[in-house]
Write a protein that holds these residues in place. Structure first.
Motif, PDB file in Angstrom:
ATOM      1  N   ILE A 165     -74.953  -7.029 -37.380  1.00 39.22           N
ATOM      2  CA  ILE A 165     -75.487  -5.327 -36.774  1.00 39.22           C
ATOM      3  C   ILE A 165     -75.497  -5.546 -35.153  1.00 39.22           C
ATOM      4  N   ALA A 166     -76.006  -6.609 -34.600  1.00 36.92           N
ATOM      5  CA  ALA A 166     -76.081  -6.949 -33.062  1.00 36.92           C
ATOM      6  C   ALA A 166     -74.815  -6.980 -32.673  1.00 36.92           C
ATOM      7  N   PHE A 179     -71.743   1.571 -34.316  1.00 38.72           N
ATOM      8  CA  PHE A 179     -72.889   1.258 -34.882  1.00 38.72           C
ATOM      9  C   PHE A 179     -73.859   2.418 -34.769  1.00 38.72           C
ATOM     10  N   GLU A 180     -73.896   3.436 -33.821  1.00 39.26           N
ATOM     11  CA  GLU A 180     -74.472   4.738 -34.010  1.00 39.26           C
ATOM     12  C   GLU A 180     -74.234   5.709 -35.106  1.00 39.26           C
ATOM     13  N   LYS A 181     -73.029   5.635 -35.403  1.00 35.88           N
ATOM     14  CA  LYS A 181     -72.514   6.507 -36.683  1.00 35.88           C
ATOM     15  C   LYS A 181     -73.166   5.784 -37.960  1.00 35.88           C
ATOM     16  N   ARG A 182     -73.111   4.497 -38.204  1.00 35.22           N
ATOM     17  CA  ARG A 182     -73.654   3.862 -39.285  1.00 35.22           C
ATOM     18  C   ARG A 182     -75.278   4.095 -39.152  1.00 35.22           C
ATOM     19  N   PHE A 192     -80.717   1.047 -40.420  1.00 38.42           N
ATOM     20  CA  PHE A 192     -79.637   0.106 -39.889  1.00 38.42           C
ATOM     21  C   PHE A 192     -79.861  -0.077 -38.374  1.00 38.42           C
ATOM     22  N   HIS A 193     -80.605  -1.416 -38.135  1.00 41.99           N
ATOM     23  CA  HIS A 193     -81.034  -1.716 -36.730  1.00 41.99           C
ATOM     24  C   HIS A 193     -80.864  -3.354 -36.613  1.00 41.99           C
ATOM     25  N   PRO A 194     -80.508  -3.756 -35.422  1.00 47.92           N
ATOM     26  CA  PRO A 194     -80.298  -5.314 -35.331  1.00 47.92           C
ATOM     27  C   PRO A 194     -81.416  -5.879 -35.367  1.00 47.92           C
ATOM     28  N   PRO A 221     -79.955   7.502 -32.797  1.00 53.86           N
ATOM     29  CA  PRO A 221     -79.090   7.516 -34.105  1.00 53.86           C
ATOM     30  C   PRO A 221     -80.197   7.896 -35.237  1.00 53.86           C
ATOM     31  N   TYR A 222     -81.334   7.776 -35.033  1.00 53.81           N
ATOM     32  CA  TYR A 222     -82.553   7.789 -35.844  1.00 53.81           C
ATOM     33  C   TYR A 222     -83.402   9.153 -35.671  1.00 53.81           C
TER      34      TYR A 222
END
Length: 152
Positions: free
Chosen positions: A125-126, A136-139, A76-78, A46-47
């Protein structure tokens, strides 16, 4: 000792990262203890398409003590705290003086592809990653587009 090693590492980084166009790193102006780096978001993540800037601060005890590394670009990453601090074993308890700056950047990129769910920095986030990976990937993609100088 740190300054001499960092001068050598700078030369090595230039050579090693030459084959990896998505990475860059070097000292801030003439201060060898404070560096900036950037990582292009990995493909199939997603990045993808985003440029993520990082800061690396070394101490005079480097390489015996790890540098402090954090994202300047919001992500946005756990495994990344709100202030950009990266929660990764290789930067804390499992630090080895033999780890190069290039290795650290590539390991951070790898973490972007495959978060370490055993050691999240942000539990919320995790949990989202584990329960609803699509959301998660959308955000993560949305934040990349707005924060990471995205080229999407």
């Amino acid at each position: 000792m740190a300054l001499k090693l960092l001068s050598k590492q700078l030369h090595n980084v230039m050579n090693e990262l030459e084959n990896h166009p998505g990475f860059s790193a070097g000292p801030l102006e003439d201060d060898m203890l404070h560096w900036e780096a950037s990582i292009m978001g990995p493909e199939n993540s997603p990045y993808e398409g985003g440029q993520f800037d990082l800061r690396i601060d070394f101490t005079v005890d480097y390489p015996l003590k790890p540098p402090k590394v954090w994202f300047l670009t919001k992500i946005f990453h756990p495994n990344v705290e709100a202030d950009g601090k990266i929660c990764a074993d290789f930067l804390v308890g499992h630090w080895k003086p033999s780890l190069s700056i290039s290795y650290m950047l590539m390991a951070i990129c790898s973490l972007m592809l495959s978060p370490n769910m055993d050691n999240p920095a942000v539990q919320e986030i995790a949990d989202l990653y584990m329960k609803d990976k699509d959301e998660f990937e959308k955000r993560a993609r949305e934040m990349t587009q707005t924060q990471a100088k995205a080229r999407i």
